[in-house]
Design a protein around this motif. Structure first.
Motif, mmCIF file in Angstrom:
data_model
loop_
_atom_site.group_PDB
_atom_site.id
_atom_site.type_symbol
_atom_site.label_atom_id
_atom_site.label_comp_id
_atom_site.label_asym_id
_atom_site.label_seq_id
_atom_site.Cartn_x
_atom_site.Cartn_y
_atom_site.Cartn_z
ATOM 1 N N ILE A 198 0.490 -1.105 -0.025
ATOM 2 C CA ILE A 198 -0.028 0.103 -0.050
ATOM 3 C C ILE A 198 0.768 1.251 0.058
ATOM 4 N N ALA A 199 2.149 1.275 0.821
ATOM 5 C CA ALA A 199 2.980 2.341 0.672
ATOM 6 C C ALA A 199 3.267 2.714 -0.619
ATOM 7 N N VAL A 200 3.696 1.568 -1.188
ATOM 8 C CA VAL A 200 4.011 1.921 -2.750
ATOM 9 C C VAL A 200 3.117 2.872 -3.516
ATOM 10 N N ALA A 201 1.771 2.345 -3.515
ATOM 11 C CA ALA A 201 0.897 3.345 -4.062
ATOM 12 C C ALA A 201 0.717 4.789 -3.579
ATOM 13 N N VAL A 202 0.679 4.652 -2.321
ATOM 14 C CA VAL A 202 0.466 6.128 -1.518
ATOM 15 C C VAL A 202 1.858 6.939 -2.024
ATOM 16 N N ALA A 203 2.812 6.413 -2.204
ATOM 17 C CA ALA A 203 4.268 7.321 -2.553
ATOM 18 C C ALA A 203 3.978 8.016 -3.819
ATOM 19 N N ALA A 204 3.088 7.893 -4.720
ATOM 20 C CA ALA A 204 2.734 8.740 -5.993
ATOM 21 C C ALA A 204 2.415 10.027 -5.521
ATOM 22 N N THR A 205 1.610 10.124 -4.389
ATOM 23 C CA THR A 205 1.176 11.363 -3.913
ATOM 24 C C THR A 205 1.751 12.093 -2.731
ATOM 25 N N ASP A 206 2.463 11.254 -1.934
ATOM 26 C CA ASP A 206 3.030 11.570 -0.534
ATOM 27 C C ASP A 206 4.086 10.710 -0.274
ATOM 28 N N LEU A 207 5.247 10.996 -0.884
ATOM 29 C CA LEU A 207 6.294 10.382 -0.868
ATOM 30 C C LEU A 207 7.205 9.991 0.554
ATOM 31 N N ARG A 208 7.153 11.156 1.127
ATOM 32 C CA ARG A 208 7.828 10.988 2.595
ATOM 33 C C ARG A 208 6.898 10.061 3.219
ATOM 34 N N ARG A 209 5.663 10.335 3.304
ATOM 35 C CA ARG A 209 4.946 9.402 4.384
ATOM 36 C C ARG A 209 5.063 8.168 3.909
ATOM 37 N N ALA A 210 4.996 7.744 2.780
ATOM 38 C CA ALA A 210 5.083 6.476 2.006
ATOM 39 C C ALA A 210 6.212 5.813 2.763
ATOM 40 N N VAL A 211 7.431 6.417 2.619
ATOM 41 C CA VAL A 211 8.630 5.924 3.037
ATOM 42 C C VAL A 211 8.840 5.840 4.366
ATOM 43 N N ASP A 212 8.258 6.937 5.081
ATOM 44 C CA ASP A 212 8.125 6.560 6.603
ATOM 45 C C ASP A 212 7.318 5.450 7.397
ATOM 46 N N SER A 213 6.308 5.308 6.594
ATOM 47 C CA SER A 213 5.455 4.301 6.957
ATOM 48 C C SER A 213 5.943 2.879 6.872
ATOM 49 N N VAL A 214 6.985 2.808 6.323
ATOM 50 C CA VAL A 214 7.584 1.301 6.221
ATOM 51 C C VAL A 214 8.909 1.318 7.229
ATOM 52 N N ARG A 215 9.319 2.521 7.667
ATOM 53 C CA ARG A 215 10.521 2.403 8.399
ATOM 54 C C ARG A 215 10.702 1.311 9.612
ATOM 55 N N ASP A 216 9.740 0.914 10.182
ATOM 56 C CA ASP A 216 9.864 -0.297 11.283
ATOM 57 C C ASP A 216 9.274 -1.483 10.786
ATOM 58 N N PHE A 217 9.260 -1.714 9.402
ATOM 59 C CA PHE A 217 8.447 -3.212 9.187
ATOM 60 C C PHE A 217 9.648 -4.174 9.230
ATOM 61 N N HIS A 218 9.287 -5.431 9.081
ATOM 62 C CA HIS A 218 10.196 -6.500 8.842
ATOM 63 C C HIS A 218 11.171 -6.078 7.461
ATOM 64 N N GLU A 219 12.503 -6.228 7.645
ATOM 65 C CA GLU A 219 13.380 -6.012 6.775
ATOM 66 C C GLU A 219 13.094 -6.559 5.377
ATOM 67 N N ALA A 220 12.451 -7.514 5.187
ATOM 68 C CA ALA A 220 12.151 -7.857 3.786
ATOM 69 C C ALA A 220 11.066 -7.057 3.016
ATOM 70 N N TYR A 221 9.996 -6.809 3.920
ATOM 71 C CA TYR A 221 8.863 -5.938 3.432
ATOM 72 C C TYR A 221 9.409 -4.599 3.236
ATOM 73 N N ARG A 222 10.078 -4.109 4.049
ATOM 74 C CA ARG A 222 10.440 -2.743 4.132
ATOM 75 C C ARG A 222 11.539 -2.613 2.647
ATOM 76 N N ALA A 223 12.480 -3.663 2.303
ATOM 77 C CA ALA A 223 13.318 -3.508 1.451
ATOM 78 C C ALA A 223 12.562 -3.634 0.011
ATOM 79 N N LYS A 224 11.602 -4.384 -0.006
ATOM 80 C CA LYS A 224 10.536 -4.698 -1.299
ATOM 81 C C LYS A 224 10.014 -3.218 -1.565
ATOM 82 N N ALA A 225 9.369 -2.559 -0.505
ATOM 83 C CA ALA A 225 8.683 -1.668 -0.709
ATOM 84 C C ALA A 225 9.404 -0.224 -0.900
#
Length: 357
Positions: free
Chosen positions: A74-101
């Motif tokens: 979902i963060a990838v789709a959000v990045a089209a309109t709010d890049l910073r929020r999208a990147v920040d939203s995955v900061r604390d995710f498991h590494e595999a999901y964070r890296a892919k996003a």
């Protein structure tokens, strides 16, 4: 009075149709597990037009891993309109999901705003979460994604990976990205010696430059278990320039799943100029589930140039006994292409291999 001419449906209209059907079929899925799989495919695409609804769907997933995976998409789709929020939203995710996003975000950013991918890479990602601190596998996947728009930077990332297998896979990703424009560099990037398990990635990259050399490499593999996987990679690479040869290579693969994936790749290569031929190639697979999955993948290729035909192809996929998976994946995938939501997607034909085991 003559009625006004009908207005042709726009890509957004076709995307809305596909998403509506995918959501309805997801609700009708025959099992809770199937509904979860379908929801994971649909929610990230829905985020491109209705983020709050998509987040609500993700919140219904009880499994933390699956929920985090969907939220990352979902963060990838959000990045089209709010890049910073999208990147920040995955900061604390498991590494595999964070890296892919993060990989998907920077890869999607460059086509949207040419040249901005590298800026995003430096400003929002490498400064706070350098791949050097990630696992070798995550760093390799990240480098391969970056290679599509910044091969020099990807090569730097790959060079910093300690594990030999993952470093070779990352370098092969860079080689694939530069093969068309600098074939000599592509071959120089590939090490002379590497972990045998990296052979499929190496063969796929070599095939973009020299298919005969790639086939010789495959034939020389001591571990016969790697040959079907490596041949499938060669077929995928050859498909772009010589689809008929790709079909012949694929048809000779003995592993059922790898053969199906290779034939699906060849079908995708001929779809733009010969949709009928693409369906003929898929019919060579000879397994109903794999063929339906390959048609689901084909719908995404068709969507880029014929949205209406792509939706019809997705709608024509069989639903047997409440098994809506292939139709849902096709509809969600078509909508993703038309909306440009940017998520990477595991080919349906590869998922079919997992279901057949």
């Amino acid at each position: 009075m003559t009625p006004p001419p009908a207005t042709a449906a726009s890509p957004a209209d076709h995307a809305a149709t596909a998403l509506d059907q995918a959501l309805r079929l997801t609700a009708e899925a025959r099992s809770k597990q199937l509904r979860r799989v379908c929801l994971a495919a649909v929610a990230p695409v829905l985020a491109g037009v209705a983020e709050a609804t998509a987040l609500g769907l993700a919140a219904t997933l009880e499994d933390e891993d699956r929920r985090q995976s969907v939220l990352a998409d979902i963060a990838v789709a959000v990045a089209a309109t709010d890049l910073r929020r999208a990147v920040d939203s995955v900061r604390d995710f498991h590494e595999a999901y964070r890296a892919k996003a993060l990989a998907d975000i920077v890869k999607a950013e460059d086509p949207r705003r040419p040249g901005n991918g590298t800026y995003v890479l430096d400003t929002y990602i490498l400064g706070a979460a350098p791949p050097a601190g990630w696992s070798p596998q995550s760093a390799a996947e990240f480098a391969s994604a970056v290679a599509e728009f910044a091969p020099d930077r990807a090569e730097e990332i790959a060079a910093g990976i300690d594990a030999g297998y993952s470093r070779t896979v990352a370098l092969a990703g860079v080689a694939r990205s530069v093969a068309a424009t600098d074939p000599g560099r592509a071959l120089r990037l590939l090490p002379d010696r590497y972990d045998p398990w990296a052979a499929p990635a190496v063969a796929e990259a070599v095939a973009l430059v020299d298919p005969d050399r790639a086939l010789s490499l495959v034939a020389s593999l001591a571990d016969r278990r790697q040959r079907p996987h490596a041949l499938a990679g060669v077929a995928r690479s050859v498909a772009a320039t010589d689809p008929d040869r790709a079909v012949r290579i694929a048809d000779g693969i003995t592993d059922r799943a790898q053969r199906a994936e290779a034939l699906a790749a060849a079908a995708a290569a001929v779809a733009v100029t010969g949709p009928g031929r693409a369906l003929e190639v898929i019919s060579m697979i000879g397994d109903r589930d794999f063929e339906e999955a390959a048609r689901a993948d084909l719908a995404l290729v068709v969507a880029a140039h014929a949205p209406d035909r792509a939706v019809r192809l997705a709608e024509g996929l069989a639903v047997r006994g409440g098994d809506v998976l292939w139709r849902v994946l096709a509809l969600a995938g078509v909508a993703s292409v038309l909306l440009g939501t940017g998520q990477r997607r595991t080919p349906a034909v590869r998922l079919a291999a997992g279901r057949s085991r």
